[in-house]
Design a protein around this motif. Structure first.
Motif, PDB file in Angstrom:
ATOM      1  N   VAL A  22       0.830  -1.200   0.000  1.00 11.38           N
ATOM      2  CA  VAL A  22       0.000   0.000   0.000  1.00 11.38           C
ATOM      3  C   VAL A  22       0.868   1.254   0.000  1.00 11.38           C
ATOM      4  N   THR A  24       0.414   5.615   0.971  1.00  8.91           N
ATOM      5  CA  THR A  24      -0.374   6.472   1.852  1.00  8.91           C
ATOM      6  C   THR A  24      -0.300   7.911   1.354  1.00  8.91           C
ATOM      7  N   LEU A 105      -1.278  -0.187  11.583  1.00  8.71           N
ATOM      8  CA  LEU A 105      -1.825  -0.090  10.234  1.00  8.71           C
ATOM      9  C   LEU A 105      -3.082  -0.936  10.117  1.00  8.71           C
ATOM     10  N   LEU A 107      -6.056  -2.096   7.443  1.00  8.06           N
ATOM     11  CA  LEU A 107      -6.365  -2.164   6.019  1.00  8.06           C
ATOM     12  C   LEU A 107      -7.734  -2.783   5.803  1.00  8.06           C
ATOM     13  N   LEU A 172      -7.434   2.490   4.265  1.00  3.49           N
ATOM     14  CA  LEU A 172      -6.264   2.454   5.150  1.00  3.49           C
ATOM     15  C   LEU A 172      -6.421   3.528   6.208  1.00  3.49           C
ATOM     16  N   LEU A 184      -5.527   5.904   2.065  1.00  2.00           N
ATOM     17  CA  LEU A 184      -4.936   4.974   1.110  1.00  2.00           C
ATOM     18  C   LEU A 184      -4.533   5.684  -0.184  1.00  2.00           C
TER      19      LEU A 184
END
Length: 212
Positions: A22, A24, A105, A107, A172, A184
């Motif tokens: 991922v 950010t 974190l 998700l 996220l 995200l």
């Protein structure tokens, strides 16, 4: 020190589990390995690349730190507890102490992606075989820019990524070194730990990694 294995085991070391990749909105990009079976046992590791290109490995044990840092390239290695668990709608990854983690974190996991649909058509015996992965590597690099299925790793090793399923990561939230990560984003630019990156579209993949 890396695990002591027989001469035959050194030829093919197989790690089976999942990888989440991922980006950010605040800059740091993450690749999380959640390994169910491996020569190092069951473990979680996190590769972090910040907006300035500084690459950090978060590893839960000296054996994991030694092996992963000998296979990939990092500017910094940190040895600390790393774990993951299922939460409502997805998964949570925590690195560091329970009260003030270095990484927290969360998700959100969506459905199977278009790439995942294609992967399901390939029998798993082919999808994880180094010969097949070497053959399809040029195609994979075109279909999923930044990614690769075969290449040269550190320590005179060859590495093969056999992905059997891909799901979309749809959300996220969390913190890194006490700062909010924002929302995200695409894994862009690609991370530079090894010969290939995770897909730019945030994804959770089922994978068998073979190191030869």
């Amino acid at each position: 020190m890396p695990p002591r294995v027989s001469r035959r085991a050194r030829t093919d070391l197989r790690f089976t589990g999942r990888i989440a990749g991922v980006g950010t909105s605040r800059g740091p990009r993450f690749v999380v390995g959640m390994w169910e079976t491996s020569p190092l046992g069951r473990f979680v590791d996190v590769m972090v690349e910040d907006g300035a290109g500084h690459r950090i490995l978060l590893a839960p044990s000296p054996d994991v730190a030694d092996f992963v840092s000998a296979t990939y390239t990092f500017d910094e290695v940190r040895f600390l507890p790393v774990s993951w668990r299922k939460v409502d709608g997805g998964l949570r990854v925590v690195a560091g102490g329970p009260t003030e983690p270095v990484l927290d974190l969360r998700l959100g996991i969506g459905g199977i992606s278009g790439l995942g649909m294609l992967l399901r058509a390939v029998p798993s015996a082919f999808a994880t075989a180094p010969g097949w992965l070497r053959l399809i590597d040029p195609i994979a690099r075109v279909l999923v820019p930044g990614s690769a299925t075969a290449g040269t790793a550190g320590g005179d090793r060859r590495e093969y990524y056999g992905v059997t399923l891909a799901r979309r990561i749809v959300s996220l939230e969390g913190t890194w070194e006490g700062a909010d990560l924002g929302v995200l984003a695409r894994l862009d630019p690609p991370v530079t730990f090894g010969f290939g990156s995770a897909p730019a579209s945030p994804s959770l993949v089922d994978v068998t990694t073979t190191i030869r």
